[in-house]
Write a protein that holds these residues in place. Structure first.
Motif, PDB file in Angstrom:
ATOM      1  N   LEU A 290       0.814  -1.213   0.000  1.00 39.06           N
ATOM      2  CA  LEU A 290       0.000   0.000   0.000  1.00 39.06           C
ATOM      3  C   LEU A 290       0.853   1.270   0.000  1.00 39.06           C
ATOM      4  O   LEU A 290       0.398   2.320  -0.451  1.00 39.06           O
ATOM      5  CB  LEU A 290      -0.947   0.015   1.203  1.00 39.06           C
TER       6      LEU A 290
ATOM      7  N   LYS B  54       3.830   3.967  -4.513  1.00 32.42           N
ATOM      8  CA  LYS B  54       3.060   4.948  -5.272  1.00 32.42           C
ATOM      9  C   LYS B  54       3.460   4.925  -6.744  1.00 32.42           C
ATOM     10  O   LYS B  54       4.632   4.761  -7.078  1.00 32.42           O
ATOM     11  CB  LYS B  54       3.281   6.347  -4.707  1.00 32.42           C
TER      12      LYS B  54
ATOM     13  N   GLN C 243      -8.078  -3.146   1.168  1.00 33.76           N
ATOM     14  CA  GLN C 243      -7.448  -1.884   0.760  1.00 33.76           C
ATOM     15  C   GLN C 243      -6.532  -2.088  -0.449  1.00 33.76           C
ATOM     16  O   GLN C 243      -6.472  -1.248  -1.339  1.00 33.76           O
ATOM     17  CB  GLN C 243      -6.664  -1.282   1.916  1.00 33.76           C
ATOM     18  N   VAL C 244      -5.837  -3.210  -0.477  1.00 37.52           N
ATOM     19  CA  VAL C 244      -4.984  -3.521  -1.627  1.00 37.52           C
ATOM     20  C   VAL C 244      -5.849  -3.716  -2.875  1.00 37.52           C
ATOM     21  O   VAL C 244      -5.529  -3.210  -3.957  1.00 37.52           O
ATOM     22  CB  VAL C 244      -4.104  -4.764  -1.371  1.00 37.52           C
TER      23      VAL C 244
ATOM     24  N   LYS D  64      -6.970  -0.221  -4.007  1.00 31.55           N
ATOM     25  CA  LYS D  64      -5.893   0.597  -4.582  1.00 31.55           C
ATOM     26  C   LYS D  64      -5.444   0.101  -5.947  1.00 31.55           C
ATOM     27  O   LYS D  64      -5.256   0.889  -6.870  1.00 31.55           O
ATOM     28  CB  LYS D  64      -4.691   0.644  -3.638  1.00 31.55           C
ATOM     29  N   TYR D  65      -5.262  -1.198  -6.088  1.00 35.04           N
ATOM     30  CA  TYR D  65      -4.652  -1.718  -7.306  1.00 35.04           C
ATOM     31  C   TYR D  65      -5.617  -2.356  -8.295  1.00 35.04           C
ATOM     32  O   TYR D  65      -5.273  -2.545  -9.462  1.00 35.04           O
ATOM     33  CB  TYR D  65      -3.556  -2.721  -6.947  1.00 35.04           C
TER      34      TYR D  65
ATOM     35  N   HIS E  29      -9.213  -1.522  -8.340  1.00 32.24           N
ATOM     36  CA  HIS E  29     -10.480  -0.777  -8.313  1.00 32.24           C
ATOM     37  C   HIS E  29     -11.537  -1.464  -7.449  1.00 32.24           C
ATOM     38  O   HIS E  29     -12.731  -1.379  -7.729  1.00 32.24           O
ATOM     39  CB  HIS E  29     -11.007  -0.561  -9.729  1.00 32.24           C
TER      40      HIS E  29
END
Length: 66
Positions: free
Chosen positions: A6, A9, A44-45, A48-49, A51
C-alpha cells in the motif's frame, strides 16, 4: 507485506511483481479479504490496485468447494 504494498506509489501490480505474480496478488487479496474477522488491509490492496474488484476465478473456486 500487504501494508508495504500500500505504501508504493505510481506503480501497477504488474510493474511491482511482474506477470503472473500480479494476478496472484489479486487472487490472494481476494481470498484473504473474504476470511471472517480478517484485517481490512487486504481489501485496501484490492481497492488501490484493482479498483476494488475481487478475483472472479478465486471466488468461483471457493463456491465450487462448498
Amino acid at each position: 507485506m500487504s501494508k508495504e504494498i500500500l505504501k508504493i506509489k505510481g506503480k501497477t501490480p504488474e510493474e511491482i511483481f511482474g506477470k503472473p505474480d500480479d494476478l496472484k496478488l489479486k487472487s490472494c487479496m481476494t481470498l484473504f479479504s473474504l476470511l471472517a474477522n480478517t484485517n481490512h488491509v487486504f481489501n485496501q490492496v484490492l481497492v488501490k490496485y484493482f479498483h476494488g474488484v475481487q478475483d472472479a476465478k478465486t471466488i468461483e473456486l471457493l463456491h465450487r468447494e462448498q
